[in-house]
Motif scaffolding. Structure first.
Motif, PDB file in Angstrom:
ATOM      1  N   SER A  69       0.828  -1.211   0.000  1.00 24.62           N
ATOM      2  CA  SER A  69       0.000   0.000   0.000  1.00 24.62           C
ATOM      3  C   SER A  69       0.860   1.256   0.000  1.00 24.62           C
ATOM      4  CB  SER A  69      -0.933   0.012   1.214  1.00 24.62           C
ATOM      5  OG  SER A  69      -1.882  -1.018   1.107  1.00 24.62           O
ATOM      6  N   VAL A  70       1.897   1.272   0.818  1.00 24.97           N
ATOM      7  CA  VAL A  70       2.775   2.441   0.873  1.00 24.97           C
ATOM      8  C   VAL A  70       3.572   2.567  -0.428  1.00 24.97           C
ATOM      9  CG1 VAL A  70       4.785   3.460   2.041  1.00 24.97           C
ATOM     10  CG2 VAL A  70       2.907   2.488   3.386  1.00 24.97           C
ATOM     11  N   HIS A  71       4.103   1.447  -0.902  1.00 28.08           N
ATOM     12  CA  HIS A  71       4.931   1.464  -2.112  1.00 28.08           C
ATOM     13  C   HIS A  71       4.135   1.900  -3.347  1.00 28.08           C
ATOM     14  CE1 HIS A  71       8.233   0.362  -4.741  1.00 28.08           C
ATOM     15  NE2 HIS A  71       7.381  -0.330  -5.485  1.00 28.08           N
ATOM     16  N   HIS A  72       2.884   1.504  -3.440  1.00 27.37           N
ATOM     17  CA  HIS A  72       2.052   1.807  -4.618  1.00 27.37           C
ATOM     18  C   HIS A  72       1.030   2.913  -4.346  1.00 27.37           C
ATOM     19  CE1 HIS A  72       3.692  -1.590  -6.790  1.00 27.37           C
ATOM     20  NE2 HIS A  72       3.483  -2.340  -5.730  1.00 27.37           N
ATOM     21  N   LEU A  73       1.274   3.705  -3.316  1.00 23.23           N
ATOM     22  CA  LEU A  73       0.301   4.717  -2.893  1.00 23.23           C
ATOM     23  C   LEU A  73      -0.144   5.631  -4.033  1.00 23.23           C
ATOM     24  CD1 LEU A  73      -1.352   6.003  -0.642  1.00 23.23           C
ATOM     25  CD2 LEU A  73       0.607   7.470  -0.165  1.00 23.23           C
ATOM     26  N   GLU A  74       0.785   6.141  -4.799  1.00 25.94           N
ATOM     27  CA  GLU A  74       0.430   7.096  -5.849  1.00 25.94           C
ATOM     28  C   GLU A  74      -0.509   6.472  -6.877  1.00 25.94           C
ATOM     29  OE1 GLU A  74       2.694   9.759  -9.168  1.00 25.94           O
ATOM     30  OE2 GLU A  74       3.671   9.563  -7.202  1.00 25.94           O
ATOM     31  N   SER A  75      -0.213   5.271  -7.333  1.00 22.80           N
ATOM     32  CA  SER A  75      -1.087   4.639  -8.332  1.00 22.80           C
ATOM     33  C   SER A  75      -2.426   4.243  -7.720  1.00 22.80           C
ATOM     34  CB  SER A  75      -0.399   3.432  -8.974  1.00 22.80           C
ATOM     35  OG  SER A  75      -0.152   2.426  -8.032  1.00 22.80           O
ATOM     36  N   LEU A  76      -2.422   3.862  -6.450  1.00 23.84           N
ATOM     37  CA  LEU A  76      -3.682   3.513  -5.774  1.00 23.84           C
ATOM     38  C   LEU A  76      -4.567   4.755  -5.620  1.00 23.84           C
ATOM     39  CD1 LEU A  76      -2.229   1.051  -3.142  1.00 23.84           C
ATOM     40  CD2 LEU A  76      -3.741   0.454  -5.059  1.00 23.84           C
ATOM     41  N   MET A  77      -3.957   5.870  -5.236  1.00 22.80           N
ATOM     42  CA  MET A  77      -4.724   7.118  -5.125  1.00 22.80           C
ATOM     43  C   MET A  77      -5.300   7.500  -6.487  1.00 22.80           C
ATOM     44  SD  MET A  77      -2.311   9.340  -2.516  1.00 22.80           S
ATOM     45  CE  MET A  77      -2.982  10.865  -3.090  1.00 22.80           C
ATOM     46  N   HIS A  78      -4.502   7.315  -7.538  1.00 21.43           N
ATOM     47  CA  HIS A  78      -4.956   7.623  -8.896  1.00 21.43           C
ATOM     48  C   HIS A  78      -6.148   6.739  -9.277  1.00 21.43           C
ATOM     49  CE1 HIS A  78      -4.628   9.058 -13.009  1.00 21.43           C
ATOM     50  NE2 HIS A  78      -4.647   7.799 -13.423  1.00 21.43           N
ATOM     51  N   GLN A  79      -6.134   5.490  -8.834  1.00 23.01           N
ATOM     52  CA  GLN A  79      -7.225   4.562  -9.113  1.00 23.01           C
ATOM     53  C   GLN A  79      -8.499   4.941  -8.346  1.00 23.01           C
ATOM     54  OE1 GLN A  79      -6.531   0.538  -7.704  1.00 23.01           O
ATOM     55  NE2 GLN A  79      -7.855  -0.328  -9.285  1.00 23.01           N
ATOM     56  N   ILE A  80      -8.347   5.403  -7.125  1.00 21.94           N
ATOM     57  CA  ILE A  80      -9.474   5.717  -6.239  1.00 21.94           C
ATOM     58  C   ILE A  80     -10.086   7.087  -6.548  1.00 21.94           C
ATOM     59  CG2 ILE A  80     -10.091   6.189  -3.816  1.00 21.94           C
ATOM     60  CD1 ILE A  80      -7.716   4.227  -3.091  1.00 21.94           C
ATOM     61  N   GLN A  81      -9.246   8.053  -6.856  1.00 19.40           N
ATOM     62  CA  GLN A  81      -9.647   9.462  -6.998  1.00 19.40           C
ATOM     63  C   GLN A  81     -10.905   9.694  -7.836  1.00 19.40           C
ATOM     64  OE1 GLN A  81      -7.599  11.982  -5.394  1.00 19.40           O
ATOM     65  NE2 GLN A  81      -9.468  13.154  -5.701  1.00 19.40           N
ATOM     66  N   VAL A 100      -7.121   2.677   0.397  1.00 17.82           N
ATOM     67  CA  VAL A 100      -5.833   2.301  -0.194  1.00 17.82           C
ATOM     68  C   VAL A 100      -5.558   0.822   0.058  1.00 17.82           C
ATOM     69  CG1 VAL A 100      -3.326   2.623   0.024  1.00 17.82           C
ATOM     70  CG2 VAL A 100      -4.834   4.610  -0.179  1.00 17.82           C
ATOM     71  N   LEU A 101      -5.756   0.394   1.286  1.00 17.04           N
ATOM     72  CA  LEU A 101      -5.509  -1.004   1.656  1.00 17.04           C
ATOM     73  C   LEU A 101      -6.372  -1.956   0.826  1.00 17.04           C
ATOM     74  CD1 LEU A 101      -3.726  -2.156   4.007  1.00 17.04           C
ATOM     75  CD2 LEU A 101      -5.830  -2.364   5.288  1.00 17.04           C
ATOM     76  N   ALA A 102      -7.655  -1.686   0.750  1.00 18.86           N
ATOM     77  CA  ALA A 102      -8.569  -2.562   0.012  1.00 18.86           C
ATOM     78  C   ALA A 102      -8.284  -2.521  -1.492  1.00 18.86           C
ATOM     79  CB  ALA A 102     -10.018  -2.177   0.295  1.00 18.86           C
ATOM     80  N   SER A 103      -7.971  -1.358  -2.013  1.00 13.57           N
ATOM     81  CA  SER A 103      -7.644  -1.260  -3.439  1.00 13.57           C
ATOM     82  C   SER A 103      -6.388  -2.057  -3.754  1.00 13.57           C
ATOM     83  CB  SER A 103      -7.470   0.203  -3.851  1.00 13.57           C
ATOM     84  OG  SER A 103      -8.684   0.892  -3.707  1.00 13.57           O
ATOM     85  N   HIS A 104      -5.401  -1.943  -2.881  1.00  6.92           N
ATOM     86  CA  HIS A 104      -4.173  -2.729  -3.076  1.00  6.92           C
ATOM     87  C   HIS A 104      -4.480  -4.225  -3.014  1.00  6.92           C
ATOM     88  CE1 HIS A 104      -0.092  -4.130  -2.915  1.00  6.92           C
ATOM     89  NE2 HIS A 104      -0.363  -4.753  -1.789  1.00  6.92           N
ATOM     90  N   GLU A 105      -5.276  -4.629  -2.041  1.00  7.56           N
ATOM     91  CA  GLU A 105      -5.617  -6.044  -1.903  1.00  7.56           C
ATOM     92  C   GLU A 105      -6.400  -6.525  -3.129  1.00  7.56           C
ATOM     93  OE1 GLU A 105      -7.173  -9.127   1.517  1.00  7.56           O
ATOM     94  OE2 GLU A 105      -7.841  -7.038   1.660  1.00  7.56           O
ATOM     95  N   MET A 106      -7.290  -5.695  -3.624  1.00 11.41           N
ATOM     96  CA  MET A 106      -8.081  -6.063  -4.794  1.00 11.41           C
ATOM     97  C   MET A 106      -7.193  -6.235  -6.026  1.00 11.41           C
ATOM     98  SD  MET A 106     -11.708  -4.310  -5.752  1.00 11.41           S
ATOM     99  CE  MET A 106     -12.039  -3.778  -4.092  1.00 11.41           C
ATOM    100  N   ASN A 107      -6.181  -5.394  -6.145  1.00 10.74           N
ATOM    101  CA  ASN A 107      -5.288  -5.434  -7.303  1.00 10.74           C
ATOM    102  C   ASN A 107      -4.286  -6.584  -7.247  1.00 10.74           C
ATOM    103  OD1 ASN A 107      -6.266  -3.129  -8.685  1.00 10.74           O
ATOM    104  ND2 ASN A 107      -5.110  -1.793  -7.337  1.00 10.74           N
ATOM    105  N   THR A 108      -3.848  -6.943  -6.068  1.00 11.60           N
ATOM    106  CA  THR A 108      -2.729  -7.888  -5.964  1.00 11.60           C
ATOM    107  C   THR A 108      -3.102  -9.262  -5.425  1.00 11.60           C
ATOM    108  OG1 THR A 108      -2.120  -7.045  -3.788  1.00 11.60           O
ATOM    109  CG2 THR A 108      -1.034  -6.045  -5.694  1.00 11.60           C
TER     110      THR A 108
END
Length: 166
Positions: A69-81, A100-108
């Motif tokens: 989540s921390v490493h991919h924060l920028e792309s996750l925020m871009h996905q959520i925004q 962010v956590l759930a989006s990361h989990e959903m993606n990976t």
């Protein structure tokens, strides 16, 4: 009776589910801490690992969630925004962390059904967030899922019987 011949009591599955839930809770706490005071994620990780109950968490899942989540924060925020109705800075730290956590989990973690990811995120928000924040999180994550798990969603729609009556 050997391990191979013991009846499956479902305890292993329940244990895995509880261990994953605990890993999500701990990763959420770490991410929340990181949003309030962005520092080295390793320091936050070390602090979380000392927390009571860490031994009951799925460590691998926890590490994936927090560090990913921390490493991919920028792309996750871009996905959520595109799916939030207010500026990112106006979200509470809990809302940010859960999304962010759930989006990361959903993606990976495609091995975990998207509905499980959303449900777990809603439960985390009910526990740690504001009164109606879970409704907001649920709505945003439904839209993220439509984008991130479109194949899974389409497959489910194809196998569901038509319930409309003529």
């Amino acid at each position: 009776m050997s391990e191979a011949h013991k009846p499956d009591t479902g305890k292993r599955q329940g244990h895995t589910r509880n261990a994953r839930r605990r890993s999500r809770e701990l990763a959420l706490q770490g991410l929340y801490q990181w949003f309030l005071n962005p520092s080295e994620v390793g320091e936050i990780d070390a602090h979380i690992r000392d927390a009571p109950g860490f031994d009951k968490a799925d460590r691998e899942h926890y590490e994936s969630l927090l560090h990913g989540s921390v490493h991919h924060l920028e792309s996750l925020m871009h996905q959520i925004q595109p799916f939030i109705d207010r500026p990112w800075v106006d979200l509470s730290p809990v809302e940010k962390a859960v999304l962010v956590l759930a989006s990361h989990e959903m993606n990976t973690h495609v091995e975990i059904p998207y509905r499980v990811v959303i449900n777990e995120a809603v439960e985390l928000t009910k526990t740690f967030g504001g009164t109606d924040a879970f409704k907001f999180v649920n709505g945003v994550l439904d839209k993220v899922a439509a984008q991130a798990r479109d194949t899974e969603i389409k497959a489910q729609l194809d196998i569901q019987p038509n319930t409309q009556s003529s």
